[in-house]
Enzyme design. Structure first.
Site, PDB file in Angstrom:
ATOM      1  N   ARG A   1      28.231  -8.253  19.567  1.00  0.00           N
ATOM      2  CA  ARG A   1      29.641  -8.637  19.696  1.00  0.00           C
ATOM      3  C   ARG A   1      30.274  -8.790  18.308  1.00  0.00           C
ATOM      4  O   ARG A   1      29.605  -9.163  17.351  1.00  0.00           O
ATOM      5  CB  ARG A   1      29.774  -9.960  20.455  1.00  0.00           C
ATOM      6  CG  ARG A   1      29.551  -9.836  21.967  1.00  0.00           C
ATOM      7  CD  ARG A   1      29.783 -11.144  22.684  1.00  0.00           C
ATOM      8  NE  ARG A   1      28.823 -12.153  22.294  1.00  0.00           N
ATOM      9  CZ  ARG A   1      29.038 -13.149  21.463  1.00  0.00           C
ATOM     10  NH1 ARG A   1      30.238 -13.308  20.905  1.00  0.00           N
ATOM     11  NH2 ARG A   1      28.094 -14.004  21.177  1.00  0.00           N
TER      12      ARG A   1
ATOM     13  N   TYR B   1      29.291  -1.469  22.513  1.00  0.00           N
ATOM     14  CA  TYR B   1      28.135  -2.352  22.702  1.00  0.00           C
ATOM     15  C   TYR B   1      28.417  -3.581  23.568  1.00  0.00           C
ATOM     16  O   TYR B   1      29.429  -4.274  23.380  1.00  0.00           O
ATOM     17  CB  TYR B   1      27.624  -2.853  21.344  1.00  0.00           C
ATOM     18  CG  TYR B   1      26.175  -3.304  21.430  1.00  0.00           C
ATOM     19  CD1 TYR B   1      25.143  -2.380  21.295  1.00  0.00           C
ATOM     20  CD2 TYR B   1      25.845  -4.623  21.696  1.00  0.00           C
ATOM     21  CE1 TYR B   1      23.818  -2.765  21.415  1.00  0.00           C
ATOM     22  CE2 TYR B   1      24.519  -5.017  21.811  1.00  0.00           C
ATOM     23  CZ  TYR B   1      23.507  -4.079  21.669  1.00  0.00           C
ATOM     24  OH  TYR B   1      22.202  -4.461  21.794  1.00  0.00           O
TER      25      TYR B   1
ATOM     26  N   LYS C   1      31.746 -10.956  29.101  1.00  0.00           N
ATOM     27  CA  LYS C   1      32.375 -12.027  28.329  1.00  0.00           C
ATOM     28  C   LYS C   1      33.907 -11.962  28.391  1.00  0.00           C
ATOM     29  O   LYS C   1      34.584 -12.979  28.483  1.00  0.00           O
ATOM     30  CB  LYS C   1      31.888 -11.996  26.872  1.00  0.00           C
ATOM     31  CG  LYS C   1      30.376 -12.200  26.758  1.00  0.00           C
ATOM     32  CD  LYS C   1      29.959 -13.517  27.303  1.00  0.00           C
ATOM     33  CE  LYS C   1      28.518 -13.656  27.703  1.00  0.00           C
ATOM     34  NZ  LYS C   1      27.491 -13.689  26.718  1.00  0.00           N
TER      35      LYS C   1
ATOM     36  N   HIS D   1      29.600 -20.374  30.193  1.00  0.00           N
ATOM     37  CA  HIS D   1      28.462 -19.610  29.644  1.00  0.00           C
ATOM     38  C   HIS D   1      27.181 -20.345  30.027  1.00  0.00           C
ATOM     39  O   HIS D   1      26.603 -21.071  29.214  1.00  0.00           O
ATOM     40  CB  HIS D   1      28.628 -19.541  28.120  1.00  0.00           C
ATOM     41  CG  HIS D   1      27.765 -18.526  27.430  1.00  0.00           C
ATOM     42  ND1 HIS D   1      27.500 -18.580  26.080  1.00  0.00           N
ATOM     43  CD2 HIS D   1      27.130 -17.412  27.886  1.00  0.00           C
ATOM     44  CE1 HIS D   1      26.729 -17.562  25.743  1.00  0.00           C
ATOM     45  NE2 HIS D   1      26.492 -16.837  26.812  1.00  0.00           N
TER      46      HIS D   1
ATOM     47  N   SER E   1      24.608 -17.831  22.595  1.00  0.00           N
ATOM     48  CA  SER E   1      23.976 -16.523  22.694  1.00  0.00           C
ATOM     49  C   SER E   1      22.621 -16.519  21.988  1.00  0.00           C
ATOM     50  O   SER E   1      22.500 -17.038  20.877  1.00  0.00           O
ATOM     51  CB  SER E   1      24.897 -15.476  22.064  1.00  0.00           C
ATOM     52  OG  SER E   1      26.157 -15.530  22.692  1.00  0.00           O
TER      53      SER E   1
ATOM     54  N   CYS F   1      19.933 -18.162  22.649  1.00  0.00           N
ATOM     55  CA  CYS F   1      19.338 -19.493  22.473  1.00  0.00           C
ATOM     56  C   CYS F   1      18.560 -19.953  23.693  1.00  0.00           C
ATOM     57  O   CYS F   1      18.263 -21.142  23.831  1.00  0.00           O
ATOM     58  CB  CYS F   1      20.416 -20.511  22.124  1.00  0.00           C
ATOM     59  SG  CYS F   1      21.095 -20.247  20.482  1.00  0.00           S
TER      60      CYS F   1
ATOM     61  N   ASP G   1      23.431 -16.077  32.669  1.00  0.00           N
ATOM     62  CA  ASP G   1      24.385 -16.040  31.553  1.00  0.00           C
ATOM     63  C   ASP G   1      25.737 -16.690  31.858  1.00  0.00           C
ATOM     64  O   ASP G   1      26.303 -17.322  30.987  1.00  0.00           O
ATOM     65  CB  ASP G   1      24.614 -14.584  31.119  1.00  0.00           C
ATOM     66  CG  ASP G   1      25.231 -14.474  29.723  1.00  0.00           C
ATOM     67  OD1 ASP G   1      24.708 -15.098  28.783  1.00  0.00           O
ATOM     68  OD2 ASP G   1      26.250 -13.767  29.580  1.00  0.00           O
TER      69      ASP G   1
ATOM     70  N   ARG H   1      18.474  -5.087  23.585  1.00  0.00           N
ATOM     71  CA  ARG H   1      18.722  -5.652  24.920  1.00  0.00           C
ATOM     72  C   ARG H   1      18.099  -4.814  26.021  1.00  0.00           C
ATOM     73  O   ARG H   1      17.865  -3.626  25.863  1.00  0.00           O
ATOM     74  CB  ARG H   1      20.235  -5.721  25.168  1.00  0.00           C
ATOM     75  CG  ARG H   1      20.992  -6.639  24.213  1.00  0.00           C
ATOM     76  CD  ARG H   1      21.189  -8.007  24.782  1.00  0.00           C
ATOM     77  NE  ARG H   1      21.667  -8.978  23.808  1.00  0.00           N
ATOM     78  CZ  ARG H   1      21.982 -10.239  24.116  1.00  0.00           C
ATOM     79  NH1 ARG H   1      21.885 -10.664  25.360  1.00  0.00           N
ATOM     80  NH2 ARG H   1      22.379 -11.082  23.190  1.00  0.00           N
TER      81      ARG H   1
END
Ligand code: GTP
Ligand code: SPV
Ligand code: MN
Length: 596
Positions: free
Chosen positions: A68, A209, A218, A238, A260, A262, A285, A377
């Protein structure tokens, strides 16, 4: 097309972007397979099909387009006040003009895909519809996994249903005969990830991406949805959603907000090490939450897949994710093994002797670079997950008993503590901090920043209004029906830089205490910052851990907290005159308890 307004928008976009072809995505497996096959034939992707994995593909991005881009992400409104101090802002009419110019002819030589999608189970009261227009086949394939797409969504939309307009272009038109690069995109300063909450609209340009381009995630499910949620009195967060069942057979649902990279996906798929405890995944998420008539807060997972961090994922750390990605998965920026499988750092204890790295170069164990990008990912259907809960798509949602908030904090923050009240819980979520991770493009990776509610890059409006909205939500029901709130830190380190807590499956010990607190089976004891487990309340049976480490994990050290409070005060300056009164009240109370 029955929906006149949607057809008009498609026609308008065609006239701006001038694609060679338009495809309306119907959401079938054969479309997916054909498009994936076409990408492999065009050498844009590599087939991964071997004894470990079926029907998977690997994409490699441009080395500049790997995460991001928060610095190019905008909340665009008429007035700057409405975006607030945590968002980049450009006045909406100015930004629209600027971006319209860039969209002019931007899809020349390409196919434009129109993807109707639903965030949330089709037809649920929680759910919302979007339509993404994109010129990226990678985005189409990912959206097909991450959301519910196609004709069934058009059916729900009918002739005049509401939808969020999501326009995406990689910003790389092709003139006749021009070769297409492996991963078309623009330089970073020409990228725009723009949310227009006043128009329920997203315009993304220049990146292919993840969160920049998969606009249901998001951009819609957090930034636009947080605006809708504020207007309609619900929450878009989130958060992972976890179903936890005790050895006695009692089930509770928890949410977990971590920034993100974590630990959300890991906790959402946890294999508890404590005997008799069962954990199942609802989401990893994003959560959409609303109160129902019984006064309890219910959550759904608006997504249909996982866009998970691959690096660090192993049979040891997250076996359920490893099983999830055995088929029908898209890999991005991972390494390729000599026998045609995928690899990333820490996937296996020993490194393979040779790989092709994420940029297509030869790699050996002594190579100076990582074989996979740290933000590599996997995109996999949620239904692949061996521990997905049978009710994960329940249109009614699941009732939440506890909410966890946490980040990567090498010092200061205890392993777990509970808030004294809902308002104190909002305060502790507002002061969350975390080390910046590779999930965003930044030269400050590893530096602690405040990340309120793990939503810093995702709150789609003014942060003061966001905090007030949370406080208002807390008034919609009686306090005993509100979820309990906990602060979590799996990442505290000793003086040598080693993690004090083993993490992963062992986190079930902390989950058990949280479960017990919400059942009234334990009481905890007050520390200056919140309620921590009383002696013997944290189940350490069978865990080989030093008593000193446990002590250190719960230490509330006055000097560190003085520095922490100074840093919180500094962060609160961001709010200017608009700091919610409750936050300054809670900060004063904290100061009193810490003794300053
Ligand atoms: P996003 O998809 O970016 O929102 O990330 P996420 O919050 O889902 O993070 P994820 O679960 O993918 O974890 C990211 C990294 O944190 C991985 O490399 C994990 O190995 C590591 N991690 C997760 N849980 C733990 C834990 O309990 N302890 C430690 N030490 N590391 C963890
Ligand atoms: C995050 O960064 O929080 C993610 C990955 O979940 S992305 O979809 O790129 O936002
Ligand atoms: Mn995330």
């Amino acid at each position: 097309m029955r929906h006149k307004h949607l057809q008009e928008w498609i026609d308008e976009t065609v006239s701006w972007c001038e694609p060679d072809r338009v495809v309306l995505w119907q959401g079938t497996k054969s479309e997916y397979d054909n498009l994936a096959e076409a990408q492999i034939r065009a050498k844009k992707a590599i087939r991964i099909d071997n004894k470990h994995r079926k029907n998977c593909i690997l994409f490699r991005t441009d080395p500049s387009d790997v995460a991001r881009v928060e610095q190019r992400t905008f909340i665009s409104t008429k007035n700057e006040r409405d975006a607030g101090p945590t968002n980049n802002w450009i006045r909406s009419d100015i930004l629209k003009d600027e971006m319209k110019r860039r969209y002019q002819g931007s899809m020349r030589g390409r196919t434009m895909y129109v993807i109707p999608f639903s965030m949330g189970p089709i037809g649920s009261v929680f759910s919302k519809i979007g339509v993404e227009i994109t010129d990226s086949p990678y985005v189409v394939l990912n959206m097909h996994i991450m959301t519910r797409t196609g004709d069934k969504v058009l059916d729900i939309l009918g002739e005049n249903g509401d939808f969020v307009k999501c326009l995406h272009s990689v910003g790389y038109p092709l003139s006749p005969g021009q070769a297409d690069p492996l991963w078309p995109c623009t330089p970073i300063e020409e990228k725009f990830i723009s949310q227009f909450p006043e128009d329920n609209m997203i315009w993304s340009y220049g990146s292919g991406y993840g969160g920049n381009a998969l606009l249901g995630k998001k951009c819609f499910a957090l930034r636009i949805a947080s605006n809708q949620a504020r207007r309609e009195k619900w929450l878009a967060e989130h958060m992972l959603i976890l179903k936890l069942t005790s050895p006695e057979g009692t089930t509770k649902y928890l949410t977990g907000s971590f920034p993100s990279a974590c630990g959300k996906t890991n906790l959402a798929m946890i294999n508890p090490t404590l005997a008799g405890w069962k954990a199942e995944t609802i989401g990893d998420d994003i959560a959409w939450l609303r109160f129902k008539d019984d006064g309890r807060l219910y959550a759904i997972n608006p997504e249909a897949g996982f866009f998970g961090v691959a690096s660090g994922t192993s049979w040891k750390s997250n076996p359920n994710a490893m099983k999830t990605i055995e088929s029908d998965t898209i890999f991005t920026n991972v390494a390729l093994t000599d026998d045609g499988d995928v690899w990333w750092e820490d996937m296996t204890e020993t490194k393979p002797s040779h790989l092709i790295d994420w940029q297509g170069r030869d790699w050996y164990p002594d190579s100076p670079n990582k074989a996979a990008h740290p933000n590599c990912r996997f995109t996999a259907p949620a239904s692949n997950c061996p521990v997905i809960a049978e009710n994960w798509e329940d249109p009614e949602g699941v009732p939440i008993s506890a909410m966890l908030f946490g980040g990567r904090r090498p010092s200061t923050i205890p392993l777990v503590y509970q808030s004294f009240s809902f308002e104190h819980g909002v305060f502790l979520a507002s002061i969350m901090g975390s080390e910046i991770t590779a999930a965003t493009i930044s030269d400050k990776i590893g530096i602690v920043r405040r990340d309120p509610f793990a939503m810093l890059p995702f709150i789609g409006y003014h942060i003061s209004d966001y905090i007030e909205h949370w406080l208002e939500m807390g008034k919609l029901t009686s306090s005993e029906k509100l979820p309990l709130i906990f602060s979590i830190n799996w990442f505290r380190k000793d003086e040598f830089g080693n993690y004090l807590w083993p993490g992963f499956g062992e986190n079930s010990r902390v989950l058990k205490w949280i479960f017990n607190q919400s059942e009234g089976l334990s009481r905890g004891i007050a520390s200056p910052v919140g309620i921590i487990p009383a002696a013997n309340e944290l189940d350490l049976t069978g865990l080989d851990i030093d008593e000193n480490a446990i002590e250190k994990l719960f230490e509330v050290d006055t000097e560190s907290w003085k520095a922490e409070i100074a840093s919180i005060e500094d962060h609160y300056k961001l709010y200017g005159d608009l700091l919610p009164e409750e936050l300054s009240k809670q900060l004063d109370l904290l100061k009193q308890r810490v003794g300053i």
